[in-house]
Design a protein around this motif. Structure first.
Motif, short mmCIF file in Angstrom:
data_model
loop_
_atom_site.label_atom_id
_atom_site.label_comp_id
_atom_site.label_asym_id
_atom_site.label_seq_id
_atom_site.Cartn_x
_atom_site.Cartn_y
_atom_site.Cartn_z
N GLY A 263 0.81 -1.22 0.00
CA GLY A 263 0.00 0.00 0.00
C GLY A 263 0.85 1.27 0.00
O GLY A 263 0.31 2.37 0.03
N TYR A 266 4.01 4.59 -3.71
CA TYR A 266 4.77 5.77 -4.14
C TYR A 266 5.45 6.51 -2.99
O TYR A 266 6.15 7.48 -3.20
CB TYR A 266 3.90 6.73 -4.97
CG TYR A 266 2.56 7.12 -4.38
CD1 TYR A 266 2.47 8.08 -3.38
CD2 TYR A 266 1.38 6.54 -4.83
CE1 TYR A 266 1.24 8.45 -2.86
CE2 TYR A 266 0.15 6.91 -4.31
CZ TYR A 266 0.08 7.86 -3.33
OH TYR A 266 -1.13 8.24 -2.81
N GLY A 287 2.30 9.35 3.94
CA GLY A 287 3.75 9.37 3.95
C GLY A 287 4.29 10.39 2.98
O GLY A 287 3.53 11.20 2.42
N PHE A 304 -1.73 12.45 4.00
CA PHE A 304 -2.40 11.24 4.49
C PHE A 304 -3.77 11.14 3.85
O PHE A 304 -4.34 12.14 3.41
CB PHE A 304 -2.53 11.24 6.02
CG PHE A 304 -3.58 12.19 6.55
CD1 PHE A 304 -4.94 11.86 6.55
CD2 PHE A 304 -3.22 13.44 7.05
CE1 PHE A 304 -5.90 12.75 7.02
CE2 PHE A 304 -4.18 14.33 7.54
CZ PHE A 304 -5.52 13.98 7.51
N SER A 305 -4.27 9.91 3.80
CA SER A 305 -5.66 9.67 3.39
C SER A 305 -6.33 8.83 4.47
O SER A 305 -5.71 7.90 5.00
CB SER A 305 -5.72 8.88 2.08
OG SER A 305 -5.03 9.55 1.06
#
Ligand SMILES: N[C@@H](Cc1c[nH]c[nH+]1)C(=O)O
Length: 372
Positions: A263, A266, A287, A304-305
């Motif tokens: 996850g 990238y 990140g 962040f999500s």
């Protein structure tokens, strides 16, 4: 005519019914409000865009993650967004390229992945979060983590824990102080993913064993990793992680899994997963990463999500349902007065209407809203 049953939806796609549809909106509002207090301003990218723009902007966004189709209007391949981070990157490097850095943007909306996972078979998810563009320093990451914790608190998540990871550490070690041929790195990663100590030995990569043993509570993990003799590549990262952990530990639980990459396709030097008590699986992650401008210039960023669906399923975002039934003939000014006091009014529109059956908690009796 079609042979598909009228109520059937494609795998991984669902309707959200009352009261959960409202909970989802409430939670999104709560998160957006919390991020706005930190100076993050909302952007709203479109649901679909040119495929080339979605895969080109972030290092390693993969074509196979996209649901694609040919647009009959432009004759170009479009893709539904699987993640809004790449879209925010596009906005930051095009329309907002001239806006002062660091640029603080927030977002929330539906995303669609080609495939769900075993734990989360849903393909459509409600994603929200922030991106801080122009920096990926320890101070920038610390801010983003603080905003994430505030957002989760605003959404009512308790017992939060943060699992930190170092997504590009193994690559950096293999290319530097703990040399391993580049073609062996995928195998090395696979051994580390599977916590396969014997596999590391077979690969001639015993130097990497401490990375397996290190996963766990932050202090113990840092101590174990300090035993790796790998100079700056590791020391710099560990010093940074230690500062980040100090900012988190009085609020939440902190662990470190230095080689976790799942996850984090990238993310660069630092990644993190967010968990909440009583909610299965990860509820968010983020990140540092690099955005590529059209001219090839690279810009650092961190964000962040949070995925709101597991929060909705856990019952968060619900508001007390105060619904008052208004029998036929109730005066409209009474109804307006009740609504002004915060009631939802459910008016009878024919003789047969029944307050209880219509989900009302109260009924107007001519004097007051009486419990049903
Ligand atoms: N969008 C990423 C998380 C992230 C946001 N910013 C950086 N990383 C995800 O959903 O996995």
């Amino acid at each position: 005519m079609t042979d598909i049953a009228p109520g059937l939806l494609p795998e991984g796609l669902h309707d959200r019914l009352p009261p959960e549809a409202e909970s989802a909106a409430t939670l999104l509002r709560a998160v957006m409000d919390a991020t706005a207090t930190h100076g993050y301003e909302r952007v709203q990218p479109p649901l679909a865009e040119f495929e080339a723009n979605l895969v080109g902007r972030l290092k390693s966004t993969r074509q196979q993650d996209l649901l694609r189709f040919v647009d009959p209007v432009s004759q170009r391949t479009l893709a539904l967004r699987p993640d809004m981070t790449a879209q925010v990157g596009r906005i930051a490097t095009t329309r907002m390229a001239g806006t002062a850095r660091p640029l603080r943007l927030a977002y929330g909306g539906a995303v669609l992945k080609v495939r769900g996972t075993q734990l989360r078979p849903e393909r459509e998810m409600l994603q929200t979060g922030v991106e801080l563009i122009g920096s990926d320093t320890v101070a920038a990451v610390a801010e983003v983590l603080r905003v994430a914790l505030d957002a989760l608190e605003a959404a009512g998540v308790t017992g939060v824990s943060v699992d930190l990871t170092l997504p590009n550490l193994v690559e950096a070690l293999a290319a530097g102080p703990m040399p391993l041929a580049a073609d062996k790195v995928p195998e090395l990663q696979a051994c580390l993913d599977g916590k396969d100590a014997a596999g590391l030995t077979a690969l001639g990569a015993d130097a990497y064993q401490p990375l397996i043993a290190a996963a766990g509570p932050i202090d113990q993990a840092l101590k174990r990793l300090r035993t790796l003799n790998a100079g700056d590549v590791i020391e710099e990262r560990l010093d940074a992680v230690s500062i980040l952990a100090d900012g988190l530990r009085n609020r939440v639980g902190v662990t470190l899994d230095p080689t976790e990459r799942h996850g984090f396709e990238y993310q660069s030097w630092i990644g993190f997963s967010l968990f909440g008590e009583g909610i299965p699986g990860e509820i968010g992650r983020g990140g540092s990463y690099t955005i590529v401008h059209a001219d090839g210039r690279e810009e650092k960023a961190v964000g962040f999500s949070i995925y709101l669906d597991p929060l909705v399923s856990a019952g968060l975002g619900r508001s007390e349902r105060r619904r008052v039934f208004l029998p036929l003939g109730t005066d409209e000014s009474v109804a307006a007065g009740l609504r002004a006091q915060g009631w939802a009014t459910v008016a009878a529109i024919s003789q047969g209407c029944n307050g209880t059956k219509l989900g009302c908690t109260h009924q107007w009796n001519g004097l007051e809203a009486a419990p049903l």
